[in-house]
Enzyme design. Structure first.
Site: not given
Length: 991
Positions: A490, A562, A579
């Protein structure tokens, strides 16, 4: 007469074949004609309950769908709701089996059929099935009723244990039945469904081995769990038919007949070598239909169609191979809800393809779904668009014990069984945070039991030193490995609203301006588009420079958090996460194009691209930097034909042109390769004043279906008189809809985010809205008006769908073909070796010499350190051979907080002196190349402290003793510590 007889014969044969297929098995779309009521209703399970005033809906449909993006995640309504459906089955089905399949309900559900309680399902994620056979009234009306509780704090009723993944931060609570429902009617001798919850069955398993990519052949295996619920023995033959995407049968094979006793469950298997295969790949969603059938006395009694693809994988040496070609992971960590404004996650299958296909268009090859297993529609969509998936089961952000751990294992088991035939799944994720070695082994055992041949790695986030994990990687930091592959889970958490271009044009958003987050600066979460794009270039560079080909220990890439803005926890000014590289309506931000440029290749850039960040509509006195992202070796900028010179190159892909004076006209960027030859170009053109509205729409390739669930995506743009979009337009557009359609709307900055409003502003000259069909077909007319603009109108028609007695044979996903955009896996290498590592034979250290091996042991959780004294802050490495090392790569403990003042010597010669940069993992020091087999690293002063990345923290429990020192006790007190996690000595292969 002969001609009429031929027509009659063909009609008879078609009817007979259709009847034969129907006799073996029917799968019905069970989504239409549901009734919904919010709140608990006493007696609503009863067959004669008065439900005439309930709301009629077509599934999938979350009862609180219209809260999506209007409310922040923790405010989504949680309550008790009821769904009911009236339906009939033909009287001649009374000798059949009837099963119902729910792809998922949220959260805990009690199921009733004709007033009889048939069971419950509580995990809120995975599919569940029931055998309705004993309760069905054939030829009469049946009523199924479901009571669903989507309480955020729902607890498993038998153990009073909360489900870890029912979490207000991560897992948007679209309650009720937000996924599809199917009805299956089979013979009493049948292949089971892959629904372990309640039914305890595993279904069909298809896989390939002995794969030869170059010669296009493999051995295809099929196995089916079958049950005999007849009262006598059945001698069963098992046949497998392999059908390509053009509906040609390429192979048929079978096994010897097997005697199956009454009430017995058996597994039938068959295998054969198949030639001329097309292998599923990134951006190449080539799928086969595998028909597995059961035959008794030369009569087909059951047939199941499994749509799947075949590919070859390998995981090792820090790398990932797909079809014998190394692939660096490049993609997105996407919330599993994958939601849209006003409708949540419940969209038609083609729109899932549109959304997921945009990821592959962005040159992403991987989507890591976050926290919970995606619904089947998204899984199948990724198969079609050629997008690799990492499939989690369910968790929050930590390991757990007791019943919560058992819940996680059960969900992983069910998810593997349900999705093991989907070729796009290459990774099973056992945890969104590191789990113990014992837990990793338990998850691995589940994979080995239910999917031993699927060619999938099982691991967890982190898992940096547990070799039983088959992949790992942290959330924020850069990890490398020469063993199991490491890819970031991430990275790049910054946020930015699509509406904000920059500081120089409307709406003049000052970079970083916005409210505090938890009392602290939140400028990283209030970017404008320019800086959001630039920041994403910087962050990808960390992984690009550690790509395959750069040494023995490499990074296998990473996924940015994302793809599309999401209705989950946020830190910026809006009440949702921004994001994404697209907004919630999948309109690209400039960050979309930056990734498209940087990711165009399996590892190395294969097709140089170029993109100018931003627009070219400013006031005449504006002077601003122009940013260009390109895979070219140099970039030149032209304004109205005049060269502005070459850009300053940073982070490999970013070219900056400082202080460019705006001038109306054409801004053009040209990229050149290493020989000086043009390899790519792009341009921006100044748009004139807004003149008119333009409407277009996107719909399913099969047309807009009047099933009450299908949607069209309506796009609205404000254009100048030359047909150019006006990038600064923010006009409020009023829409009117005539005909059988429901306005679901879009999103924009403003009150309630304009959710469901028919007054919707364009942002940066464009916006989108969704319309949903009704169950009545017909022509729909949309008009759009705004003050000072020429209005627009567009019409389209929805197509009727046959539905009778609550049943339909229309299965939307079956109409969609796989995308073959990128073509088959190339047979050429995906990268060139640019660096080689010189191995270490032995070390001598100023202190703790017995631990010195930890500084080069390929373990990201081990380190060597001295005792904090300045005279012991050194370590000498003896290399395996004399080499002209020109680069030292270091991971130094406290990498994001601490700068180390170092001297590096080749023998007695100083080859580097300075302070190391703070980083998210590794620093590369370009040293003077001197022929040597001995290198010493020495601390020359006290380290400097201070977090350089203070706004990248995720919601997570504090963990002590982490080597980044961010959460470690007294991590900011360095004294004269020299602490090395990993060191590598490199020779660059200058080509």
């Amino acid at each position: 007469m002969k001609h009429l007889f031929s027509i009659f014969l063909l009609t008879f044969l078609w009817t007979s074949l259709h009847a034969s297929a129907s006799e073996s098995r029917d799968k019905y779309n069970f989504n239409s004609g549901w009734l919904l009521s919010v709140g608990d209703k006493s007696g609503a399970e009863k067959i004669n309950y008065a439900d005439a005033d309930w709301k009629e809906v077509t599934l999938p449909y979350a009862f609180n769908e219209n809260e999506a993006f209007r409310l922040s995640i923790e405010q989504l309504t949680d309550t008790i709701v009821w769904y009911r459906k009236h339906f009939r089955l033909p009287a001649n089905n009374h000798q059949k089996k009837v099963f119902i399949e729910f792809e998922g309900v949220r959260q805990g559900a009690d199921f009733y059929i004709n007033g009889k309680y048939i069971g419950f399902h509580e995990n809120g994620v995975m599919a569940v099935g029931f055998d309705l056979t004993p309760h069905i009234k054939y030829g009469q009306e049946n009523v199924i009723a479901i009571r669903i509780d989507n309480n955020w704090d729902y607890k498993e009723r038998n153990t009073d244990t909360k489900y870890q993944w029912n979490n207000r931060n991560f897992n948007a609570n679209y309650g009720g039945i937000p996924k599809n429902v199917w009805l299956h009617v089979t013979d009493k001798l049948y292949q089971t469904l892959p629904l372990y919850s309640n039914l305890k069955t595993t279904g069909v398993y298809v896989y390939a081995d002995d794969i030869h990519v170059k010669s296009h052949k493999a051995t295809i295996h099929a196995e089916s769990q079958i049950k005999n619920e007849h009262r006598k023995n059945k001698l069963v033959s098992y046949q497998v038919e392999v059908i390509d995407r053009d509906k040609n049968t390429v192979k048929t094979f079978s096994c010897e007949p097997v005697l199956v006793k009454p009430g017995e469950t058996a597994t039938l298997k068959a295998a054969a070598e198949v030639e001329n295969l097309h292998f599923w790949s990134w951006g190449y969603g080539y799928l086969y239909t595998i028909k597995t059938s059961l035959w008794v006395d030369n009569k087909k009694v059951d047939e199941v169609s499994t749509r799947t693809g075949f590919r070859k994988t390998r995981f090792g040496d820090g790398k990932i191979w797909l079809n014998d070609r190394v692939l660096q992971m490049k993609g997105f960590a996407q919330r599993t809800s994958n939601e849209w404004p006003g409708v949540g996650m419940s969209i038609p299958a083609w729109l899932s393809d549109y959304s997921n296909g945009l990821m592959t268009a962005c040159n992403a090859n991987l989507v890591r779904w976050m926290h919970v297993t995606p619904w089947k529609q998204d899984v199948e969509s990724c198969d079609r668009v050629g997008l690799i998936q990492a499939m989690p089961a369910g968790d929050a952000e930590k390991d757990c014990v007791g019943r919560q751990w058992e819940q996680r294992k059960e969900l992983m088991r069910d998810a593997i069984i349900y999705n093991r035939n989907n070729p796009s799944i290459l990774f099973y994720e056992s945890g969104n945070e590191s789990i113990s070695r014992e837990h990793m082994l338990e998850m691995k055992a589940i994979r080995d039991e239910y999917d031993p041949y699927g060619g999938r790695a099982i691991g967890s986030r982190e898992m940096l030193d547990i070799r039983e994990a088959e992949y790992g990687g942290e959330m924020l930091y850069i990890n490398k490995s020469a063993h199991h592959p490491m890819w970031a889970m991430e990275y790049s958490r910054d946020e930015g609203l699509r509406k904000y271009w920059d500081e120089y044009s409307y709406p003049y958003h000052k970079e970083g301006a916005g409210p505090l987050y938890r009392g602290k600066d939140a400028s990283d979460y209030n970017h404008n588009q320019d800086i959001l794009a630039v920041e994403n270039i910087r962050r990808w560079f960390d992984y690009w420079q550690e790509r395959p080909g750069t040494g023995t220990r490499i990074s296998s890439g990473g996924v940015k958090i994302i793809f599309s803005d999401t209705n989950t926890h946020f830190r910026g000014e809006e009440n949702y996460r921004r994001s994404g590289v697209t907004d919630a309506m999948r309109i690209p931000k400039d960050a979309f194009y930056t990734h498209q440029v940087m990711w165009d290749g399996w590892v190395d850039i294969e097709q140089p691209r170029i993109h100018i960040i931003g627009h070219w509509n400013y006031k005449e006195d504006v002077i601003k930097p122009v940013y260009v992202v390109s895979g070219a070796d140099k970039v030149e900028l032209f304004l109205n034909g005049k060269s502005l010179g070459e850009g300053e190159r940073e982070y490999h892909f970013l070219y900056t042109f400082k202080d460019v004076q705006f001038e109306t006209g054409k801004l053009e960027a040209i990229g050149y390769d290493e020989t000086g030859k043009e390899c790519c170009r792009t341009e921006l053109q100044t748009a004139g004043k807004p003149e008119e509205i333009r409407l277009t729409f996107v719909q399913s390739p099969d047309g807009w279906k009047a099933d009450g669930a299908d949607m069209v995506l309506l796009q609205v743009e404000v254009m100048d008189k030359h047909g150019r979009r006006c990038p600064l337009a923010n006009d409020l557009i009023h829409f009117e809809v005539e005909g059988p359609a429901e306005w679901c709307g879009g999103i924009a900055q403003g009150k309630d985010n304009y959710i469901l409003s028919k007054d919707l502003p364009v942002e940066c000259g464009i916006n989108r809205a969704l319309l949903r069909s009704l169950t009545t077909a017909g022509k729909v007319r949309i008009t759009a008006k705004a003050d000072g603009l020429k209005p627009a109108e567009i019409s389209l028609s929805s197509l009727p769908i046959e539905m009778k007695d609550g049943l339909s044979k229309y299965i939307p996903g079956n109409e969609l073909e796989g995308w073959l955009t990128r073509g088959e896996t190339p047979l050429t290498p995906s990268y060139k070796d640019t660096k080689v590592d010189i191995a270490v034979l032995s070390t001598v250290a100023g202190a703790n010499n017995e631990d010195a091996v930890h500084s080069f042991d390929d373990n990201e959780l081990s380190e060597w350190k001295n005792d904090g004294k300045v005279n012991t802050a050194w370590i000498t490495y003896h290399l395996e051979r004399a080499a002209r090392v020109d680069e030292v790569c270091l991971k130094l403990t406290g990498w994001r907080m601490r700068s180390y003042p170092l001297e590096i010597y080749a023998g007695d010669e100083l080859i580097w002196s300075g302070e190391t940069a703070k980083s998210l993992g590794y620093v590369h020091l370009k040293v003077k190349p001197v022929l040597t087999d001995e290198i010493t690293v020495r601390l020359k002063g006290a380290s400097k402290e201070g977090d350089a990345f203070g706004q990248i923290v995720e919601v997570a429990a504090p963990v002590a003793n982490e080597l980044d020192l961010f959460k470690a006790k007294n991590g900011d007190k360095a004294n004269h510590e020299l602490r090395i996690v990993e060191i590598e000595f490199k020779e660059n292969l200058w080509q």
